[in-house]
Structures are given as structure tokens and as C-alpha cells.
Scaffold this motif. Structure first.
Motif, PDB file in Angstrom:
ATOM      1  N   GLU A 141       0.808  -1.216  -0.051  1.00  0.00           N
ATOM      2  CA  GLU A 141      -0.130   0.035  -0.080  1.00  0.00           C
ATOM      3  C   GLU A 141       0.757   1.213  -0.020  1.00  0.00           C
ATOM      4  OE1 GLU A 141      -2.748  -0.177   3.392  1.00  0.00           O
ATOM      5  OE2 GLU A 141      -3.543   1.864   2.897  1.00  0.00           O
ATOM      6  N   MET A 164     -12.096   2.876  -7.097  1.00  0.00           N
ATOM      7  CA  MET A 164     -13.398   3.074  -6.267  1.00  0.00           C
ATOM      8  C   MET A 164     -12.970   3.273  -4.780  1.00  0.00           C
ATOM      9  SD  MET A 164     -16.574   1.502  -7.913  1.00  0.00           S
ATOM     10  CE  MET A 164     -15.587  -0.139  -8.651  1.00  0.00           C
ATOM     11  N   THR A 211     -10.062   4.314  -3.089  1.00  0.00           N
ATOM     12  CA  THR A 211      -9.329   5.481  -2.516  1.00  0.00           C
ATOM     13  C   THR A 211      -9.520   6.629  -3.222  1.00  0.00           C
ATOM     14  OG1 THR A 211      -7.639   5.132  -4.439  1.00  0.00           O
ATOM     15  CG2 THR A 211      -7.098   4.092  -2.182  1.00  0.00           C
ATOM     16  N   PRO A 264     -16.455  -6.049  -3.186  1.00  0.00           N
ATOM     17  CA  PRO A 264     -16.887  -4.519  -2.605  1.00  0.00           C
ATOM     18  C   PRO A 264     -18.143  -4.450  -3.258  1.00  0.00           C
ATOM     19  CG  PRO A 264     -14.581  -4.395  -3.112  1.00  0.00           C
ATOM     20  CD  PRO A 264     -14.979  -5.680  -3.769  1.00  0.00           C
ATOM     21  N   ARG A 305     -20.680  -8.123  -2.801  1.00  0.00           N
ATOM     22  CA  ARG A 305     -20.289  -9.154  -1.618  1.00  0.00           C
ATOM     23  C   ARG A 305     -20.237 -10.501  -2.056  1.00  0.00           C
ATOM     24  NH1 ARG A 305     -20.292  -7.228   1.938  1.00  0.00           N
ATOM     25  NH2 ARG A 305     -20.349  -4.862   2.153  1.00  0.00           N
ATOM     26  N   MET A 361      -1.498   2.665   6.013  1.00  0.00           N
ATOM     27  CA  MET A 361      -1.105   3.956   5.660  1.00  0.00           C
ATOM     28  C   MET A 361      -1.945   5.322   5.963  1.00  0.00           C
ATOM     29  SD  MET A 361       0.505   5.345   1.853  1.00  0.00           S
ATOM     30  CE  MET A 361      -0.537   5.593   1.186  1.00  0.00           C
ATOM     31  N   MET A 421      -4.359   7.196   3.407  1.00  0.00           N
ATOM     32  CA  MET A 421      -5.265   6.874   2.478  1.00  0.00           C
ATOM     33  C   MET A 421      -6.869   7.548   3.049  1.00  0.00           C
ATOM     34  SD  MET A 421      -7.295   3.234   1.971  1.00  0.00           S
ATOM     35  CE  MET A 421      -6.182   2.035   1.285  1.00  0.00           C
ATOM     36  N   ARG A 434      -8.726  10.201   0.754  1.00  0.00           N
ATOM     37  CA  ARG A 434     -10.177  10.027   0.356  1.00  0.00           C
ATOM     38  C   ARG A 434     -11.275  11.056   0.872  1.00  0.00           C
ATOM     39  NH1 ARG A 434     -13.968   5.074  -0.829  1.00  0.00           N
ATOM     40  NH2 ARG A 434     -15.986   6.057   0.334  1.00  0.00           N
ATOM     41  N   GLU A 480     -13.866  13.384  -1.108  1.00  0.00           N
ATOM     42  CA  GLU A 480     -15.316  13.204  -0.754  1.00  0.00           C
ATOM     43  C   GLU A 480     -15.853  14.632  -0.350  1.00  0.00           C
ATOM     44  OE1 GLU A 480     -17.529  10.307   1.334  1.00  0.00           O
ATOM     45  OE2 GLU A 480     -15.736   8.898   1.434  1.00  0.00           O
ATOM     46  N   SER A 509      -8.304   4.030   8.783  1.00  0.00           N
ATOM     47  CA  SER A 509      -8.304   2.878   7.972  1.00  0.00           C
ATOM     48  C   SER A 509      -9.580   3.190   6.950  1.00  0.00           C
ATOM     49  CB  SER A 509      -8.545   1.455   8.609  1.00  0.00           C
ATOM     50  OG  SER A 509      -7.160   1.378   9.480  1.00  0.00           O
ATOM     51  N   PRO A 533     -11.461   4.089   3.924  1.00  0.00           N
ATOM     52  CA  PRO A 533     -12.724   3.408   3.839  1.00  0.00           C
ATOM     53  C   PRO A 533     -12.464   1.852   3.938  1.00  0.00           C
ATOM     54  CG  PRO A 533     -11.933   4.119   1.636  1.00  0.00           C
ATOM     55  CD  PRO A 533     -11.008   4.343   2.585  1.00  0.00           C
ATOM     56  N   ILE A 534     -11.483   1.483   4.286  1.00  0.00           N
ATOM     57  CA  ILE A 534     -11.242  -0.157   4.373  1.00  0.00           C
ATOM     58  C   ILE A 534     -12.103  -0.480   5.681  1.00  0.00           C
ATOM     59  CG2 ILE A 534      -9.797  -2.229   4.803  1.00  0.00           C
ATOM     60  CD1 ILE A 534      -9.330  -0.795   2.133  1.00  0.00           C
ATOM     61  N   GLU A 535     -12.317   0.305   6.575  1.00  0.00           N
ATOM     62  CA  GLU A 535     -12.870   0.249   7.821  1.00  0.00           C
ATOM     63  C   GLU A 535     -14.149   0.998   7.718  1.00  0.00           C
ATOM     64  OE1 GLU A 535     -11.069   0.750  11.453  1.00  0.00           O
ATOM     65  OE2 GLU A 535      -9.965  -1.212  11.556  1.00  0.00           O
ATOM     66  N   GLN A 572     -19.001  -6.851   9.156  1.00  0.00           N
ATOM     67  CA  GLN A 572     -19.440  -7.709   7.893  1.00  0.00           C
ATOM     68  C   GLN A 572     -20.198  -6.926   6.757  1.00  0.00           C
ATOM     69  OE1 GLN A 572     -20.155  -8.942  11.422  1.00  0.00           O
ATOM     70  NE2 GLN A 572     -18.092  -9.525  11.166  1.00  0.00           N
ATOM     71  N   GLY A 573     -21.044  -5.978   7.058  1.00  0.00           N
ATOM     72  CA  GLY A 573     -21.868  -5.397   6.072  1.00  0.00           C
ATOM     73  C   GLY A 573     -21.011  -4.145   5.223  1.00  0.00           C
ATOM     74  N   TRP A 574     -20.056  -3.799   5.992  1.00  0.00           N
ATOM     75  CA  TRP A 574     -19.175  -2.439   5.272  1.00  0.00           C
ATOM     76  C   TRP A 574     -18.500  -2.939   3.872  1.00  0.00           C
ATOM     77  CZ3 TRP A 574     -19.014   2.239   4.822  1.00  0.00           C
ATOM     78  CH2 TRP A 574     -18.121   3.060   4.224  1.00  0.00           C
ATOM     79  N   SER A 575     -18.664  -1.904   2.911  1.00  0.00           N
ATOM     80  CA  SER A 575     -17.854  -2.161   1.822  1.00  0.00           C
ATOM     81  C   SER A 575     -16.932  -1.013   1.539  1.00  0.00           C
ATOM     82  CB  SER A 575     -18.861  -2.686   0.776  1.00  0.00           C
ATOM     83  OG  SER A 575     -18.025  -2.332  -0.705  1.00  0.00           O
ATOM     84  N   PRO A 576     -15.901  -0.962   1.034  1.00  0.00           N
ATOM     85  CA  PRO A 576     -15.210   0.579   0.849  1.00  0.00           C
ATOM     86  C   PRO A 576     -15.623   1.169  -0.114  1.00  0.00           C
ATOM     87  CG  PRO A 576     -13.944  -1.583   0.299  1.00  0.00           C
ATOM     88  CD  PRO A 576     -14.962  -2.165   0.903  1.00  0.00           C
ATOM     89  N   VAL A 577     -16.564   0.672  -1.188  1.00  0.00           N
ATOM     90  CA  VAL A 577     -17.038   1.412  -2.346  1.00  0.00           C
ATOM     91  C   VAL A 577     -18.263   2.330  -1.616  1.00  0.00           C
ATOM     92  CG1 VAL A 577     -16.447   0.013  -3.965  1.00  0.00           C
ATOM     93  CG2 VAL A 577     -18.772  -0.433  -2.984  1.00  0.00           C
ATOM     94  N   ASN A 592     -19.764   5.638   0.641  1.00  0.00           N
ATOM     95  CA  ASN A 592     -18.982   6.790   1.172  1.00  0.00           C
ATOM     96  C   ASN A 592     -19.978   7.496   1.962  1.00  0.00           C
ATOM     97  OD1 ASN A 592     -20.936   8.124  -0.577  1.00  0.00           O
ATOM     98  ND2 ASN A 592     -19.745   6.995  -2.283  1.00  0.00           N
TER      99      ASN A 592
END
Lengths: 295, 156
Positions: free
Chosen positions: A122, A225, A227, A259, A262, B1, B4, B8, B12, B62, B64-66, B102-107, B109
Motif C-alpha cells: 500500500e 473506487m 481511494t 466490494p 459481496r 498508511m 489513505m 479519500r 469526498e 483505515s 474506507p477499508i474500515e 461484515q456489512g461494510w464495503s469500501p465502495v 461513502n
């Protein structure tokens, strides 16, 4: 024996480095190198200390020495990464990009026993992007300046031509080859022509100037999509969506799912997207660095 | 890092300062750790159109990974209540699958989260709190994302 003493000194250097005593760390590494100069790690560590001290040239030399010891194809991603940082600081973005890409490739497909940090991919990926932006920003600035010069030169020659034509008219007037009225009409015509040509010339250069394209956005298909940064090493999922390699890896480490859909997804299922990579490279080449903005 | 999440979020923020869907507005984003958003709900008698609800977003490094931590925030002035909904506790904690690990996705926002919460409220027909609300509010000490919600009623 010498290498044992060198290791002891290197260890002392590492302790000093962790305590942020960088001059002291540099000093211990130098002593270590004096005892034994064949350990590439001591050179990379000293390079890191020198980066902290902003001694860029010293850092470059240490990295090159370290790379020389491991050989041109040896795994030494840290040396290449530190080298890239120093080169970027010295305003050599071309060299920095090439070093950063080597570091990135080496963590992407590491040698069997390589020690790769969990964040290396990364971090290096982000640094490649930074070097890319720096490299193309320099190139586009140069091109703008050249175009500016060219524009000025063309305007000057239009100006000179106008003057020649006006001189000719006044000469003809003097020799009474032209009447007063006709001469002033010709003179006006020449000035009008000149103004029109200058306006057209400026319009053409303005249209070609990327600083006038600020409102344009990076095409969505070139943006990761996750970063929201432009991609440089895109990979494609089973569902046909592409992401920057380092960020999708980071996501999959926590959640092995696509992502967007799912569906289950793992790293070995990803494929390089060469077509999109080519499109990304082309985008950089197209003089787009000006409207990528902040970095 | 560390870079990130801040990069991001900066991107946004630029988008959000441009246009947002009706009923969603940015209150403040003074730093890249905490943002406040206001939400109003159209076409649902449970939520009068004059009422506005305040959402607080907390981002980790972290993102949008988290997932960010998103809760409703009560305020006296201007008045901001906690909307009545079978998945929203009186302390503002929201039980929504896209906000947990579980339900989160980094796409996702900030804007898409706001839209999801807005439509979850717009489609609600039950003017009530989750079962066990009082007990949960009294005893809960966990951060929202560490709570294991049971999605007792996925139809809501």
C-alpha cells in the motif's frame, strides 16, 4: 569477527533510530560500515537515517551501495524505496519513479524469503503515484513554457510582418505610388488583419493549454473506487470491476468479498487488467497532471 | 498508511460541497476525523418535514477499508432529536448492516450512507424503539461497531 562487531554497532544504530536520535544512528551505522562493508542492510539503515536528516545525496549513495551488494536483480525493496524518496526530494522525478516502480514490483512478487511489511504494498503503491504525479507535472510545466515561448515567437513574427507591410505602404505613399486615402485604407486593413491573426493565434494556444481544462475530471473508469485516486496497477474481479491492486488487497485481507456484489472473492482470483493499465498510462501521457490537482 | 483516509475524505469533501441529494446537508467537516451531517425525511408522517436529524461520522485512519462510526446526535439548539425507528436506539446508535464490519464495503461513502439511512427512515412504518432499548442504553459500553446486533427484523 568484523561482521559480528558491525552487527553490534548496527543494533546500536537501530536503537538510536527508534529513539529518533538520527545523527547518533547515522554515526553508529558509519562505524559499523567501517568494520564491515558488505552488509547491504547497514547501508539501507543509514540511508533511512539520512532521509530523516534530509541528507539526500548521502541517502542516494547508501541505497546505490546497498543495491550494488544485493545485485541488480536481488530483493532489496527498502533500498529502492528509500532511493526513490531521496531522488524525489532532489527533484529527479524520472529516476524516483523508476526506483519506486522497482520497489513496488519487488513487494508485489517478492523473492521466496523476502521480509515484506504488511503495509509495504500500500505504501509503495501510494509512493509510485506520487512520483508519477511529480514526473508528469514537471513535464507538463516544461511543455507549457515551451508553448508559451512558441506563442510569443509567433506573435513577434506577426508583429514584424505587420511592420514590414506598413513600411511598404508608407514608402509607396512617399513615392506617390499610392494616394493618401488609399494608403490609409491599406494601413487599416493591415492592422485589422494583424489583430485578427493575433486573436486567432491566442485562441488556438488557449484551447491547447491544459490549465484551461481545470473543470475536467479524471474519467471514472481510471479512478480506484476505494481511494478515489487514479490507478496505476489495476486488477479486475470476477464481476468485471477493477480496483487498484494495493487497495483491493487491503480490503480482501479484512473481508474476502467483492466490494460491490459481496460475493466471495480472494486475492488469487484477481487478474491484472492490462488494457486498463494502458489506458491509465495514456491518461498520464496526455498532459493531464494539471487537473489531477492536490498531492 | 495514514494517507489513505485523509486523501479519500478530502476528495469526498470536495464532492459533497458541490451537490447533495435533497434532505441531506453538510454541517461541518472541520477535520478529517469527525463530520456532522443533517438529514430530513420526506413523505413520512412519522417524521415531520420540519424536523431535522443530526448524524455524526467518526473516521478511523483505515477508512474506507474500515466502516466509519455513524450515530445520531441529540442537540438542544438547534433542536435535533433521535428519530423514532425500530433500529435506532435512544442513545443514537444505529443498527444498520452496512455500518458493521461484515456489512461494510469500501465502495460506500458518506453520501451513500446518508442516502441509506434516509431511505431506511423514509420507508419506516413503525413509530417505535428497538426491543430492549432501555436496557441497551443503560448497559452498553461498546463502540457501535463492536456491538453484535441481531437483525431481529430485516423487513424494517
Amino acid at each position: 569477527m568484523a561482521s559480528y562487531q558491525a552487527d553490534r554497532l548496527k543494533e546500536k544504530g537501530n536503537v538510536a533510530f527508534r529513539n529518533a536520535s538520527f545523527p547518533e544512528a547515522e554515526d553508529f551505522y558509519t562505524q559499523a560500515i567501517q568494520k564491515y562493508s558488505n552488509n547491504p542492510l547497514i547501508f539501507t539503515n543509514r540511508a533511512n537515517a539520512r532521509l530523516k536528516l534530509q541528507r539526500w545525496e548521502g541517502a542516494v549513495n547508501d541505497c546505490l551501495k546497498s543495491i550494488e551488494i544485493t545485485g541488480p536483480n536481488g530483493q532489496n525493496h527498502k533500498a529502492f524505496y528509500f532511493l526513490a524518496q531521496a531522488q524525489l526530494a532532489l527533484h529527479h522525478p524520472h529516476e524516483a519513479l523508476s526506483s519506486a516502480l522497482t520497489a513496488y514490483e519487488q513487494v508485489r512478487s517478492p523473492a521466496p524469503n523476502a521480509k515484506i511489511g504488511p503495509k509495504d504494498l500500500e505504501t509503495f503503491s501510494g509512493f509510485v503515484l506520487r512520483c508519477k504525479k511529480a514526473k508528469f507535472a514537471v513535464r507538463d510545466r516544461e511543455r507549457l513554457r515551451r508553448e508559451g515561448d512558441l506563442g510569443a515567437e509567433l506573435e513577434e513574427s506577426l508583429e514584424a510582418q505587420k511592420q514590414r507591410e506598413l513600411d511598404l505602404v508608407s514608402a509607396q505613399l512617399e513615392r506617390v505610388e499610392l494616394g493618401q486615402v488609399e494608403a490609409s485604407e491599406r494601413g487599416e486593413e493591415i492592422l485589422e488583419n494583424f489583430d485578427r491573426k493575433v486573436a486567432e493565434l491566442r485562441a488556438v494556444f488557449a484551447a491547447a493549454d491544459p490549465t484551461n481544462h481545470k473543470s475536467r475530471e479524471i474519467p471514472d473508469h481510471l479512478v480506484d473506487m476505494i481511494t478515489f485516486e487514479p490507478m496505476h496497477d489495476p486488477v479486475i474481479t470476477k464481476n468485471g470491476h477493477s480496483y487498484e491492486r494495493a487497495t483491493i488487497y487491503e480490503h480482501l485481507k479484512r473481508s474476502p468479498t467483492d466490494p460491490l456484489t459481496r460475493d466471495p472473492l480472494t486475492i488469487p482470483e484477481l487478474r491484472s487488467n492490462f488494457g486498463l493499465k494502458a489506458a491509465c498510462d495514456e491518461f498520464w501521457e496526455s498532459g493531464a497532471s494539471d487537473w489531477i490537482g492536490d498531492w | 498508511m495514514a494517507g489513505m483516509s485523509s486523501k479519500r475524505l478530502q476528495k469526498e469533501l470536495v464532492k459533497i460541497q458541490g451537490t447533495l441529494p435533497p434532505g441531506i446537508s453538510l454541517v461541518s467537516a472541520d477535520n478529517l476525523r469527525e463530520w456532522l451531517m443533517d438529514l430530513s425525511i420526506p413523505d413520512n408522517p412519522i417524521y415531520p418535514p420540519t424536523d431535522t436529524y443530526r448524524l455524526r461520522f467518526l473516521f478511523s485512519q483505515s477508512y474506507p477499508i474500515e466502516a466509519p462510526e455513524v450515530t445520531f446526535l441529540p442537540l438542544q439548539s438547534p433542536e435535533r432529536k433521535i428519530p423514532l425507528h425500530p433500529h435506532i436506539y435512544t442513545n443514537g446508535i444505529i443498527c444498520l448492516d452496512l455500518l458493521d464490519a461484515q456489512g461494510w464495503s469500501p465502495v460506500h461513502n458518506v453520501e451513500s450512507i446518508c442516502i441509506s439511512i434516509q431511505s431506511m427512515l423514509a420507508g419506516n412504518t413503525k413509530a417505535e424503539r428497538p426491543p430492549g432499548d432501555a436496557e441497551f442504553v443503560r448497559s452498553n459500553r461498546s463502540r457501535p461497531r463492536d456491538i453484535n446486533f441481531l437483525y431481529h427484523d430485516p423487513s424494517v
